[in-house]
Design a protein around this motif. Structure first.
Motif, PDB file in Angstrom:
ATOM      1  N   UNK A 518     -13.182   1.590 -17.764  1.00  0.00           N
ATOM      2  CA  UNK A 518     -11.952   0.967 -17.284  1.00  0.00           C
ATOM      3  C   UNK A 518     -12.064   0.659 -15.788  1.00  0.00           C
ATOM      4  N   UNK A 519     -12.654   1.618 -15.047  1.00  0.00           N
ATOM      5  CA  UNK A 519     -12.768   1.433 -13.604  1.00  0.00           C
ATOM      6  C   UNK A 519     -13.643   0.213 -13.283  1.00  0.00           C
ATOM      7  N   UNK A 520     -14.759   0.162 -14.007  1.00  0.00           N
ATOM      8  CA  UNK A 520     -15.683  -0.945 -13.760  1.00  0.00           C
ATOM      9  C   UNK A 520     -15.011  -2.278 -14.070  1.00  0.00           C
ATOM     10  N   UNK A 521     -14.281  -2.306 -15.209  1.00  0.00           N
ATOM     11  CA  UNK A 521     -13.596  -3.542 -15.580  1.00  0.00           C
ATOM     12  C   UNK A 521     -12.600  -3.947 -14.496  1.00  0.00           C
ATOM     13  N   UNK A 522     -11.830  -2.966 -14.040  1.00  0.00           N
ATOM     14  CA  UNK A 522     -10.830  -3.251 -13.008  1.00  0.00           C
ATOM     15  C   UNK A 522     -11.480  -3.756 -11.736  1.00  0.00           C
ATOM     16  N   UNK A 523     -12.569  -3.034 -11.352  1.00  0.00           N
ATOM     17  CA  UNK A 523     -13.247  -3.442 -10.117  1.00  0.00           C
ATOM     18  C   UNK A 523     -13.794  -4.859 -10.245  1.00  0.00           C
ATOM     19  N   UNK A 524     -14.335  -5.146 -11.449  1.00  0.00           N
ATOM     20  CA  UNK A 524     -14.880  -6.487 -11.699  1.00  0.00           C
ATOM     21  C   UNK A 524     -13.805  -7.546 -11.566  1.00  0.00           C
ATOM     22  N   UNK A 525     -12.640  -7.273 -12.193  1.00  0.00           N
ATOM     23  CA  UNK A 525     -11.556  -8.237 -12.138  1.00  0.00           C
ATOM     24  C   UNK A 525     -11.127  -8.464 -10.699  1.00  0.00           C
ATOM     25  N   UNK A 526     -11.052  -7.343  -9.985  1.00  0.00           N
ATOM     26  CA  UNK A 526     -10.629  -7.434  -8.592  1.00  0.00           C
ATOM     27  C   UNK A 526     -11.612  -8.276  -7.776  1.00  0.00           C
ATOM     28  N   UNK A 534      -7.219 -17.555  -4.385  1.00  0.00           N
ATOM     29  CA  UNK A 534      -5.862 -17.056  -4.604  1.00  0.00           C
ATOM     30  C   UNK A 534      -5.358 -16.088  -3.535  1.00  0.00           C
ATOM     31  N   UNK A 535      -6.174 -15.114  -3.075  1.00  0.00           N
ATOM     32  CA  UNK A 535      -5.638 -14.130  -2.118  1.00  0.00           C
ATOM     33  C   UNK A 535      -5.158 -14.757  -0.822  1.00  0.00           C
ATOM     34  N   UNK A 536      -5.648 -15.996  -0.523  1.00  0.00           N
ATOM     35  CA  UNK A 536      -5.244 -16.614   0.734  1.00  0.00           C
ATOM     36  C   UNK A 536      -3.788 -17.069   0.705  1.00  0.00           C
ATOM     37  N   UNK A 537      -3.232 -17.303  -0.506  1.00  0.00           N
ATOM     38  CA  UNK A 537      -1.853 -17.775  -0.594  1.00  0.00           C
ATOM     39  C   UNK A 537      -0.899 -16.618  -0.451  1.00  0.00           C
ATOM     40  N   UNK A 538       0.336 -16.961  -0.105  1.00  0.00           N
ATOM     41  CA  UNK A 538       1.333 -15.935   0.176  1.00  0.00           C
ATOM     42  C   UNK A 538       1.581 -15.009  -1.016  1.00  0.00           C
ATOM     43  N   UNK A 539       1.796 -15.659  -2.211  1.00  0.00           N
ATOM     44  CA  UNK A 539       2.121 -14.837  -3.381  1.00  0.00           C
ATOM     45  C   UNK A 539       0.915 -14.077  -3.923  1.00  0.00           C
TER      46      UNK A 539
END
Lengths: 566, 86
Positions: A518-526, A534-539
Motif C-alpha cells: 500500500x505504501x509503495x502504491x501511495x508513494x508511486x501515485x504521489x 497539477x501541483x502548480x495550480x491553486x486547487x
C-alpha cells in the motif's frame, strides 16, 4: 453431637475457616478432629435415606441424600482426610491446610449431592480448592501445571452444568440418578465425568499436575478427585457398555508409560489411571458383583495409592529428590518407610491377603461372567503390568537398586503414623474382607479366597517378578534416565503453541507485506502527481485536512439553514 | 559420599542377594508345579492351558518392558522439553 441432617461437608468448611485463624496445637487439633468427629457422626448417627435440602430462590438444592453408595464413599473420604491430615500435620503452610480441608469437604459435598446443580457446585469447588495444593509447591513448573489442571477441571464443570441444564430441559428434573447416554445431555455429563475420571486423551491433567504438587498435597489429590468421578459414574452411568472398553484401555496404556517414566510420583499417577480403569470397567459391566467390585476397589485404591504417595512424599521430603535415576539404597536410612512402601506395593499389585486382591478379583470375575473374554485378557495383562511398574519399580528404584549414596533420616513421626494406619488398613481389609463387603451397596455373595483365585494370582505375580529379575539380569530392563515422555499433552503444550506462533508470524508477515504494498502504491501515485503540472495550480496544492472539515461543516450548516427557512 | 567405615547393610553382601533370589526361584518353581497338583476351577477357556497364569505373567511383562523400551525411541525427550520454545 449434632443433628443427623447436617451435610458432612459443613464441619470441614467451618474447620477450614477456623484453621485460618489458629496455629500450633489448636490448629492441629482442628485438623485431626474434624475428620474423626465427622466420620464417627456419619457412621453412628446418619441412617440411609436421610434427605436435606435448602431453597435458593425458587430452586431446591438437595445438599444431602444418603444411601449405601453415598455413605460408603462418605466413610472412605473421612478416613482418607484423616490419614492425609496426619501425614501433613507438620506443614506450617496454611494455604495447604485450608485447601486440604475445603477439598475434602467438597468431595463429601459431591458424593452426598442429590441434584445436578449441587453436584456442579461441589464439582467446581473440588477443582478450585485442590489447585492450591499444586500451587503450594511455589515453583514455576507447578504454577503452570496448576493452571493447565484448572483449565481441564473447569472445562469439566462447564460441561456438567451445560449437561445438567439440557437434562432439565429434556426431562424436567435435575435429580442426580441414572442418566445414561441418551441424548446430548447424557453425553455432556458423561464427558464431564470422563475428564475427572481421566479417560484416555482426557487424562493428561492428572499425570501433569499431581507430580508437581507438594509432598503432602499429592496425598490429598490422590484420594478425592478421581474417586468422586467414579462415584458419579456409578450413579449416573451404571451398565453403560462403552465404559467397559474405555476402562480396559485405561488399564493398559498407562503401564507402558509407567515403565519408562523417571519421576516416581508420575509413575504413581499413571498407575492411578490404570487402577481407575478397573473401576470404570466394573461400572461399565454394571452387574451387582461388578459394581460392588468397582466401589470396593475405589475404597481400597484410596488407601493403598494414598500409602504409596505418602511413601514417595516422605522420600521427596527427606531427600528433595523423586526421580528414579537419583534415588536408590534408601532402605538403609529409611527402613520403616521402605517396609510400608512394600505393603502399599503388595496391595496395589493385589497380592492375596492385601487389599487390592479382594476388590480387583470381583471386577475380573464379573468380566468373565459377562463374557468379555478378550477384555479380561487385557485386564489380566494390566494386572501383571501393575505389579511390574508399581509393585516392583516404585520400591525397587527408591529403596533398593544401586546405592545412590544418599544418607538421610527416617520419615518424621507423623508421616510414619499416617503411613502405618494406611498399611494396617490395607492388610486388615485384605485379610478380613467381610467387613468391607458388608458395607458394599449391592447384595452379593462373593468370597475371593479359594484355591483357584489364590494360586492363579500368585503365579501371575511371581512370574511377573521373575520377568523383572530376568530382564534386569540380562540388562534388558530400560534404565532410569533423566527424561520426560511426550503424551497427549504434547498437543496443547507444543503443537497448539507452535500453531499459534506460526499463525502469528504469518499474520504479521502478511501485515508487513500488505502495508508495504500500500505504501509503495501511495508513494508511486504521489510521485506521478508531483511530476505532473497539477501541483502548480491553486486547487492542486496540499490542503490541510481542517479545511475540508470546515467546508463540510459549512455546507451541512447551509443545508440546515435552508431547510429551516424554506 | 559413601563412608567406608559405614556399617554393612542387608543387601550390601552379594550372598544375601543371591540367597534371596534362590528362595524366589524356588517359590516360582513350586507355584508352577502346584498347577499340576491342585485342582483349578476353570471358568475361561485359556485357563485350560497348563501353567497359564505363570506363562502369561512372564510373557506379558517381557512384552510390556520391551515395547515400552521401543516407545522410548519416539516418546523420550529432554527434561526441559516443555520449558523451551523452538
Amino acid at each position: 453431637m449434632w443433628m443427623s441432617e447436617l451435610p458432612p461437608f459443613v464441619p470441614f468448611f467451618i474447620a477450614a475457616l477456623l484453621v485460618l485463624f489458629t496455629r500450633g496445637l489448636v490448629r492441629n487439633a482442628i485438623l485431626l478432629l474434624t475428620p474423626v468427629l465427622g466420620g464417627l457422626h456419619l457412621w453412628m448417627n446418619v441412617p440411609e435415606g436421610t434427605l436435606m435440602s435448602v431453597s435458593l430462590l425458587d430452586y431446591e438444592l438437595i445438599l444431602m441424600r444418603t444411601d449405601r453408595l453415598s455413605l460408603l464413599f462418605g466413610y472412605l473420604f473421612h478416613i482418607a482426610a484423616f490419614i492425609a491430615s496426619v501425614f501433613a500435620l507438620h506443614v506450617r503452610d496454611n494455604m495447604q491446610n485450608v485447601s486440604g480441608l475445603v477439598y475434602a469437604g467438597s468431595a463429601l459435598g459431591a458424593v452426598f449431592a442429590g441434584d445436578l446443580i449441587t453436584l456442579f457446585i461441589f464439582w467446581e469447588l473440588l477443582a478450585i480448592s485442590s489447585v492450591f495444593l499444586i500451587w503450594a509447591s511455589r515453583t514455576n513448573r507447578a504454577i503452570h501445571a496448576g493452571i493447565r489442571y484448572l483449565l481441564f477441571q473447569v472445562a469439566s464443570g462447564v460441561l456438567l452444568l451445560a449437561g445438567a441444564l439440557v437434562h432439565y430441559y429434556q426431562t424436567g428434573s435435575l435429580a442426580f440418578d441414572f442418566i445414561g447416554l441418551e441424548g446430548i445431555a447424557g453425553w455432556l455429563i458423561f464427558i464431564a465425568f470422563g475428564i475427572k475420571c481421566a479417560f484416555p486423551f482426557l487424562h493428561n491433567w492428572l499425570t501433569d499436575a499431581y507430580p508437581e504438587a507438594t509432598p503432602t498435597g499429592a496425598v490429598f489429590l490422590s484420594a478425592f478427585t478421581t474417586k468422586v468421578a467414579i462415584y458419579a459414574l456409578a450413579r449416573g452411568f451404571p451398565g453403560t457398555e462403552l465404559l467397559v472398553y474405555i476402562g480396559a484401555v485405561m488399564t493398559c496404556f498407562p503401564i507402558f508409560y509407567a515403565v519408562i517414566e523417571n519421576d516416581l510420583r508420575r509413575v504413581l499417577a499413571y498407575s492411578m489411571i490404570n487402577q481407575v480403569g478397573f473401576m470404570v470397567c466394573g461400572v461399565g459391566i454394571g452387574t451387582a458383583l461388578a459394581m460392588n467390585g468397582a466401589v470396593a476397589h475405589a475404597f481400597n485404591d484410596v488407601i493403598f495409592k494414598g500409602l504409596l504417595f505418602m511413601t514417595m512424599g516422605a522420600v521427596l521430603y527427606r531427600t528433595g529428590k523423586i526421580n528414579g535415576s537419583d534415588l536408590g539404597g534408601l532402605y538403609k536410612s529409611m527402613p520403616k518407610t521402605a517396609m510400608l512402601c512394600i505393603v502399599g506395593a503388595s496391595s496395589i499389585s493385589a497380592f492375596p491377603l492385601f487389599s487390592g486382591f479382594v476388590s480387583k478379583s470381583m471386577v475380573m470375575t464379573a468380566m468373565i461372567e459377562e463374557g468379555y473374554d478378550y477384555l479380561w485378557l487385557m485386564l489380566l495383562f494390566a494386572s501383571a503390568g501393575v505389579f511390574h511398574h508399581a509393585g516392583i519399580k516404585i520400591p525397587y528404584f527408591a529403596f533398593f537398586a544401586h546405592d545412590s549414596g544418599i544418607r538421610t533420616q527416617e520419615a518424621p513421626r507423623n508421616m510414619l503414623i499416617a503411613m502405618s494406619i494406611a498399611a494396617i488398613l490395607c492388610i486388615f481389609i485384605g485379610s478380613q474382607p467381610q467387613y468391607l463387603y458388608s458395607l458394599l451397596p449391592w447384595e452379593v455373595d462373593y468370597w475371593p479366597y479359594d484355591t483357584t483365585h489364590v494360586l492363579a494370582q500368585l503365579q501371575l505375580l511371581f512370574f511377573s517378578a521373575l520377568a523383572f529379575v530376568w530382564l534386569n539380569k540380562q540388562g534388558l530392563y530400560p534404565p532410569e534416565l533423566h527424561s520426560i515422555n511426550i503424551d497427549v499433552e504434547w498437543l496443547y503444550r507444543k503443537l497448539l503453541p507452535a500453531i499459534g506462533r506460526y499463525a502469528y508470524r504469518s499474520a504479521s508477515q502478511l501485515r508487513d507485506s500488505l502495508s508495504g504494498a500500500i505504501r509503495i502504491t501511495l508513494q508511486g501515485t504521489q510521485g506521478v502527481f508531483q511530476r505532473s503540472q497539477l501541483p502548480e495550480h491553486y486547487l492542486g496544492g496540499s490542503w490541510p485536512t481542517g479545511y475540508m472539515v470546515m467546508w463540510t461543516a459549512v455546507i451541512l450548516g447551509g443545508y440546515l439553514l435552508l431547510d429551516y427557512i424554506l | 559420599m559413601q563412608d567406608p567405615e559405614e556399617k554393612q547393610y542387608l543387601f550390601d553382601k552379594p550372598e544375601n542377594v543371591s540367597r534371596l533370589l534362590r528362595g524366589f526361584y524356588l517359590i516360582c518353581g513350586i507355584l508352577f508345579l502346584l498347577d499340576f497338583v491342585l485342582h483349578r476351577h476353570i471358568s475361561i477357556i485359556w485357563e485350560k492351558i497348563p501353567g497359564f497364569y505363570a506363562l502369561f505373567g512372564f510373557v506379558a511383562c517381557v512384552i510390556l518392558v520391551l515395547v515400552a523400551k521401543e516407545m522410548r525411541k519416539f516418546l523420550m525427550r529432554k527434561e526441559d522439553y516443555y520449558d523451551v520454545d523452538e
